[in-house]
Design a protein around this motif. Sequence first.
Motif: not given
Length: 574
Positions: A456-464
Amino acid sequence: MNINASRLIDYSPKLGDLLLKHTPLKAEQLQEALEIQKQEGGLLGEILLRRSLISQLDLTRVLCAQIGIPFLEDFKSSDIPPTLVDQIPINYAKAKELIPLSKESGPKGDVLTVVVSNPFDPSLAEDLRVLTGSNIRLMASSSMRIQDAINRVYEKNTSNIVDNISGEFDESYDLEGPIDILEATEDDAPVIKFVNSLLFRAVKEKASDIHIEPFEKEFVVRFRIDGILYDIIRQPKRAHAAIASRVKVMGTLDIAEKRLPQDGRIKIKIAGKDVDIRLSTVPTNFGERLVMRILEQTGTVLQLEQLGFSDQSAKAVEKLIFRKYGIILVTGPTGSGKSTTLSSCLVKLNSPTRNIMTVEDPIEYQIPGINQVQVNAKIELTFARALRAFLRQNPDIIMVGEIRDKETAEIAINASLTGHLVLSTLHTNDASGAATRLIDMGVEPFLVASSVLGIVAQRLIRRVCTKCRVPHTPSNFEMQELALSQLPANAQVYKAVGCPSCAQSGYSGRTVIHELMVVDDEIRSLIIKNVDAGTIKKAAVAAGMTTLREDGVTKVLDGKTTIDELMRATHAEV
C-alpha cells in the motif's frame, strides 16, 4: 489589499467633494472620470483607481468619512492588551488585516472595537461577533499599521519571555517523569515558560511538528499543521541558545554537545493528556536546528474507511492481512500516515487467539492486548535485535515499525516465509518502488517475490473546509491535470476560500489517498527478473490497480479536497 468599497457606494456630489478635499485628485481629473463614467458605465471609484488618479488608501479614507466610520491615521499597539487577541487566531487576523483595539461593557453586552483595513466587507462584523461573542464596532486604518500591530501584540507575551531569557541556563529543573506543562509557576525561569507555552500552543493548534531554526540575526519557530509549515514566531538570536539547551535537557540530550546531531524523546502532560515528542537536533552554521514531532498518546485507532480508504480498498487490505503468512508493506514519505494505517490493520487482527507483537520507534498508538516494544538505540535495542527475540516468543503476527536496513529486511522476510504474518513500512514514492528498494538493500529478488503479498502506498492530503468551500468549475489546464475530458454528472468540485473555522487556510483535517498493489504471479515473475519499478507499475495498472493520482482525482470529484491540493501532493501520471 484590494477593497471593493467602490462597489458599495456610487458617485454622489458629497463623494466628489470629499475626493477633491481629501485626496490629490484635481477638479479636471474628476470631471474627466465622470465623462468616462457616462460613456462606459461603471463606478467612479473603480475608474479613478484604474487610472491611478487616487490610491486605494485614499478611497478608503473618503468612503469612511462618507459613511461615518472613523479612520485612524495612527494608533498605539502598546495600548492594546495582549489578552484581547486570545479569541482571534493570528492567521485570521493577518488574512483579514484586523486587530482588536479595546473592549467596553454596554447595555446590550460587551462591545469590541476592531481596527480593519477593509471596513466594507459585509461579512466581517458578523464573523467577528460569532468568533468573539461580543458586539462589534469597526474602525479603519492602513494595512501597514494593522499588520505591524498584529506582529507586536500577538507576540508581546512571547517577546516579554524571550527578553528575560539570559545566556546562562539553569539545568537543575526536575525532569523526572512526564512534565505537566500547565503546572509552571511564577518562579519558573523565563526559558521554561517560553518552551512550555510553545508546546501548549502547538498541541492546541494540532501541529504535528515544531521547527526551531536559527539564522544570522534571529531565530524562527514554525509549526507544521495539516502538512503545511507556518511561521509562528520570529525573535532575536540572543535567546536561541538558552531555548535549545532547555529543549535538549527535556529530551535528556547532552547540552554540551553542539557539533553533532542528536535524537531524544520528551514526555509531557497537557491537561491530563499524555503527549510524546520525538526530538531531533542538527548543527547548522548559525546554531542548532531543533525539530520536535508531536505524538499524542491515545488508544483510539480509526478504521481504514475512516482514514480515507474506499470500501473496496478496505476489503482488499482486510483480505490480505488475514493471510496466515507473508509480508505486507505500507510505503510513503515521512508523515504520510503509514503507522496509523498499520495500527488500523492490527486492531482488525487483534484477538485473544493471536499473539501479536510490534517493535516501533516510537509507539504511536497503545493497543490493549498487543505486546509493543519501543526501539532504544542507547541500549542497542534495534528493530533487528527485537525481531530476533520475537521469533523466540511464538508470535502469529509481527509488526515492524520501519525496514531501514538489510539486516532488518532479511529477518522480516525470513519470518514471513516461516509461518508468520509480518506488517511493516518502507520509504518509497509508490507501491511499485517497494520491491526494487528491498532489492537495493541487498535482499535477493526471489526472497522478495516469495514473501511480499501486497504493498500500500499512501499520502495525506488536506480536506477542504466544508464551512467556506465554494463550487468551482475547472479550467482547461485543471481538466488536463485531472486527466478528464469532461466532469462526471455527479461531480462536486470545490475551491478553498478560508474562514475563521479553518484559520483562513481553506482546509480542515486530512484524509488518505492510496494505491494498493497486490503481488500476483505476473508481478512476482517481474520481481524475480529484477526489472525496474516503472515496468512493475505498468503491470499493476493493467491488472486493475488504482494509482495515487487516480484516487486523489476521485476525492476531488467527491468534494473532499481541491484540485490545488491534489496538484500539491501528487504529480500527473507519465
